[in-house]
Write a protein that holds these residues in place. Structure first.
Motif, PDB file in Angstrom:
ATOM      1  N   UNK A 315     -12.209   6.182  -6.247  1.00  0.00           N
ATOM      2  CA  UNK A 315     -11.651   6.279  -4.878  1.00  0.00           C
ATOM      3  C   UNK A 315     -10.141   6.451  -4.932  1.00  0.00           C
ATOM      4  N   UNK A 316      -9.625   7.364  -4.130  1.00  0.00           N
ATOM      5  CA  UNK A 316      -8.185   7.628  -4.174  1.00  0.00           C
ATOM      6  C   UNK A 316      -7.611   7.765  -2.778  1.00  0.00           C
ATOM      7  N   UNK A 317      -6.301   7.592  -2.672  1.00  0.00           N
ATOM      8  CA  UNK A 317      -5.647   7.680  -1.367  1.00  0.00           C
ATOM      9  C   UNK A 317      -4.426   8.622  -1.462  1.00  0.00           C
ATOM     10  N   UNK A 318      -3.546   8.582  -0.489  1.00  0.00           N
ATOM     11  CA  UNK A 318      -2.352   9.443  -0.518  1.00  0.00           C
ATOM     12  C   UNK A 318      -1.224   8.719   0.212  1.00  0.00           C
ATOM     13  N   UNK A 319       0.025   9.098  -0.122  1.00  0.00           N
ATOM     14  CA  UNK A 319       1.170   8.353   0.408  1.00  0.00           C
ATOM     15  C   UNK A 319       2.237   9.258   1.018  1.00  0.00           C
ATOM     16  N   UNK A 320       2.757   8.795   2.153  1.00  0.00           N
ATOM     17  CA  UNK A 320       3.968   9.384   2.735  1.00  0.00           C
ATOM     18  C   UNK A 320       4.842   8.188   3.102  1.00  0.00           C
ATOM     19  N   UNK A 321       5.973   8.455   3.741  1.00  0.00           N
ATOM     20  CA  UNK A 321       6.830   7.324   4.137  1.00  0.00           C
ATOM     21  C   UNK A 321       6.110   6.418   5.140  1.00  0.00           C
ATOM     22  N   UNK A 322       5.089   6.968   5.813  1.00  0.00           N
ATOM     23  CA  UNK A 322       4.408   6.195   6.857  1.00  0.00           C
ATOM     24  C   UNK A 322       3.580   5.025   6.344  1.00  0.00           C
ATOM     25  N   UNK A 323       3.098   5.126   5.097  1.00  0.00           N
ATOM     26  CA  UNK A 323       2.220   4.045   4.633  1.00  0.00           C
ATOM     27  C   UNK A 323       2.671   3.429   3.318  1.00  0.00           C
ATOM     28  N   UNK A 324       3.974   3.554   3.030  1.00  0.00           N
ATOM     29  CA  UNK A 324       4.460   3.108   1.723  1.00  0.00           C
ATOM     30  C   UNK A 324       5.576   2.078   1.851  1.00  0.00           C
TER      31      UNK A 324
END
Ligand code: AHR
Length: 334
Positions: A315-324
């Motif tokens: 399982x993998x996710x992704x990151x932007x400034x919004x969730x980091x």
């Protein structure tokens, strides 16, 4: 020394010699060296091309350690399939208990894997996939869904840039690897679906920082970034290390990543995530390298005579400034 004392000394020496001899003859058999009880694993690793790869190797070494009961023979292939084939032959000759293969490319494994199957050694494929008709040539696989990673990136581009025209610079990974194929497929679908997305440049940077930098320098020199002000420049970089190189090239040319050019990256290594926090990478799709415990678990199942699932997707996710946040980065294992 008196004669009496000398005699006592000789007697003590004789006694200790006798004691030692009898101890030696009745000593129990030494237990076998612990080395002999270890499970031997031959691991053919792609190379050392990226932070991701270094984290992946560390994870495998720590899970398949001597303390955990393993003897790991780790061989690097410098991103060359020919080297991996040579290493697999070596593992057959050594008679290892298990072979773990992180394949450089998807194709060209039939002959060597037939030889491994004849030898009776189970093969666990890790990270990238292989494209093969006869699936009995490997035991099981664990790794990432690279097509999904590409799709995730494109969905974010659609949501973030809406209907604005995009000028896309595409840095590919090593050609023929699942990571390149899946991420490229994702972008190709996006290009097909959007008339105002233009592919200005596409070339392989082999997943390395140096090549990523070289390619973006070439892009700048050739004037392939759109300077009209009406179009958004995007670098779609198929791994973090090429993104680091791209950032260096942009800065050298006086350009600001996150303002003049948006970088979409893959892997989500901690160094890259800190660049997301700084705004230099706009979006980073996770590719999780911590496969060591997963491979160990598969070996344990096989040892117990169980049949693990043929395919295990991580399982993998992704990151932007919004969730980091910095806290989140520091809790991740790489
Ligand atoms: O197969 C995983 C890919 O290989 C990673 O994205 C890249 O960094 C690595 O070299």
């Amino acid at each position: 020394m008196t004669r009496k004392a000398k005699k006592a000394g000789r007697f003590a020496l004789l006694l200790s010699l006798l004691l030692c001899l009898s101890a030696c003859s009745t000593a129990p058999q030494e237990p076998p060296a612990p080395e002999e009880k270890l499970i031997s694993v031959g691991f053919s690793q792609v190379g050392t091309e990226s932070d991701w790869r270094v984290a992946n190797t560390a994870s495998m070494e720590s899970a398949l350690s001597a303390e955990n009961g393993y003897r790991l023979d780790l061989r690097y292939a410098q991103q060359k399939q020919e080297q991996q084939i040579v290493d697999l032959y070596k593992f057959i000759n050594q008679g290892v208990d298990y072979i773990v293969l992180a394949p450089t490319t998807e194709r060209g494994w039939e002959t060597i894997l037939s030889r491994v199957r004849d030898s009776g050694i189970p093969v666990i494929i890790v990270d990238r996939m292989i494209e093969i008709e006869d699936e009995s040539l490997f035991t099981c696989w664990v790794g990432s869904d690279f097509r999904q990673e590409g799709k995730t990136a494109v969905e974010w581009m659609e949501k973030t840039f809406a209907d604005q025209p995009l000028n896309i610079i595409h840095l590919q990974g090593n050609i023929g690897s699942s990571a390149q194929i899946g991420r490229t497929e994702g972008l190709d679908e996006g290009l097909k679906a959007h008339d105002n997305w233009t592919l200005a440049f596409r070339q392989s940077g082999d997943f390395t920082q140096a090549k990523g930098q070289e390619l973006v320098e070439e892009v700048i020199e050739k004037g392939l970034l759109d300077r009209s002000g009406n179009t958004i420049n995007v670098i779609y970089s198929e791994n973090d290390n090429m993104s680091y190189g791209a950032i260096d090239a942009l800065k050298k040319a006086g350009l600001t990543p996150g303002k003049d050019v948006y970088i979409i990256s893959f892997d989500a290594a901690s160094t890259a995530l800190r660049l997301v926090l700084k705004g230099e990478i706009a979006y980073d799709v996770e590719c999780n390298p911590l496969h060591g415990p997963r491979v160990k678990n598969l070996i344990e199942q096989l040892k117990e005579g169980k049949t693990p699932p043929k395919y295990t997707y991580v399982e993998e996710t992704a990151f932007s400034q919004d969730n980091l946040t910095e806290e989140l980065i520091s809790t991740r294992g790489y």
